[in-house]
Design an enzyme around this catalytic site. Sequence first.
Site, mmCIF file in Angstrom:
data_model
loop_
_atom_site.group_PDB
_atom_site.id
_atom_site.type_symbol
_atom_site.label_atom_id
_atom_site.label_comp_id
_atom_site.label_asym_id
_atom_site.label_seq_id
_atom_site.Cartn_x
_atom_site.Cartn_y
_atom_site.Cartn_z
ATOM 1 N N ASP A 95 0.818 -1.204 0.000
ATOM 2 C CA ASP A 95 0.000 0.000 0.000
ATOM 3 C C ASP A 95 0.857 1.260 0.000
ATOM 4 O O ASP A 95 1.469 1.597 1.018
ATOM 5 C CB ASP A 95 -0.917 -0.026 1.226
ATOM 6 N N ASP A 282 -2.035 5.805 -5.247
ATOM 7 C CA ASP A 282 -2.307 4.889 -4.149
ATOM 8 C C ASP A 282 -2.597 3.474 -4.651
ATOM 9 O O ASP A 282 -3.638 3.229 -5.272
ATOM 10 C CB ASP A 282 -3.498 5.411 -3.334
#
Length: 499
Positions: A95, A282
């Site tokens: 992430d 992201d």
Amino acid sequence: MLLNLLVLAFLLFGAGNLAFNLPSDGILRIALKKRPLNLNNIHAATIYAGHLGNFTGHVESLERNVVYLKNYLDMQYYGEISLGTPPQHFDVVFDTGSANLWVPSSKCFFSVACYVHSKYRSRQSSTYTEIGKSCKIPYGSGSIYGFFSRDNAGLGGITIKEQVFTEATWEGLFTFLVAQFDGILGLGFEDIAIGRVTPIWYNMMLQGVVTQKLFSFSLNTDPKSKTGGEIIFGGIDWTHFRGHHTYVPITQRGYWQIEVGDVLIGSDSTGLCRDGCAAIVDSGTSFLAGPTTILTQINHAIGAEGVVSLECKSIVSSYGDLIWEKLISGLEPKKLCNHIGLCLYKSSENFSSSVDDLAADENALCPFCEMAVFWMQVELRKKKTKDHVLKYVSELCEKLPNPTGRAFVDCESVATLPSISVTIGNRSFPLSPLEYTIRIEENLTAVCLSGFVPLDVPQPQGPLWVLGNLFLGAYHTVFDFGNSRVGFAESSRFQNSFY
């Protein structure tokens, strides 16, 4: 003779140990797995901006008062790591939108999610070091609670020594219960790490695991394939992209945050980001999140379902002619709603409010007026007629994005929809309708959803976009830590041929 024996011993044992701990070419490849999305996970997924002061343990020196949060329920891509000696294996999301590493702890007794995932057992590791300091990691549907520990971490057979991570002892009621991954491996900057711990990516550089201070993502967007793609630490695979990368600088450390320009529907400007908007790149979300003002225009263009606002339509019917005349006369758009008495306070000046915010506003007509003025201004630049503009803005009032749901589109018409382009570094990065929509097949039926979700962040932090895996799947992405930049190039792998 003794020297020869020592050299032979080094070659047999020492060199072997070095080869195990360091990749021979300074590049570490991690294969990604992929799970199919379903409607329950998509509808339960959340993305929003919260105030930093609501959460304890976050970095006090972070130069923002808004933090971006999500709950990972829409995540498709994950890979395997290990912790401890001998290694204990975990599936984690890589992430770029967070900076901490956490996995469930064997001391997690009262969270149901811990019982359906792998748990770290410190007593079984000979390299474990106790820290014990408690921590809280905020996410979109609550928080992860636990404590810090230190142990060796393994990625692709490579050892990262003495990595600090969180043993999660409470994961909430349902957030991670249905997730196929066990934890999260954050690849964001140390600035946003809870407890100011050193992220695993930093330790990979400090310990010489990689030679180049960058990593790259290549994602498989074909929903029929079980192959998820690949993340490469320390390098780039030239077969994963076409042409060359367009690099843009990091504008604010913490997230991988860059500046984007205008967002285009086909060749038409949506207006709000013509002078620049912030964007977070992201890998920890599937969606493309952005301002309501732009998403409403996208919903209209692609025929997506939206929320009908009677307040918005009343602005157009009651004040549309007056607003048109004021704009034509040259009145500054930011002052117009105040001038005609619909805004009793200073304009927000970013024309971006969520449907929830609009409904809760004591003077709800004001933000609707500001959006209507903005939409009319965009159409005026295109030299549209008054009748066309008022009709178009009234139609937009029926297409506001639903902050608690997802927008359905007609699967039969997906191939005919316009492209949506994001301007990055003065270059247009178009997404085809096959790339910005999500097709779900359940019970022998298919439904299609828009991949755009609302995220409204006020100035000065906003307006803000989040470029999730729908974008990363279309464009090979390089996160260049050494040069503080992010690069994008057309992906050459795993093209979506599902429709």
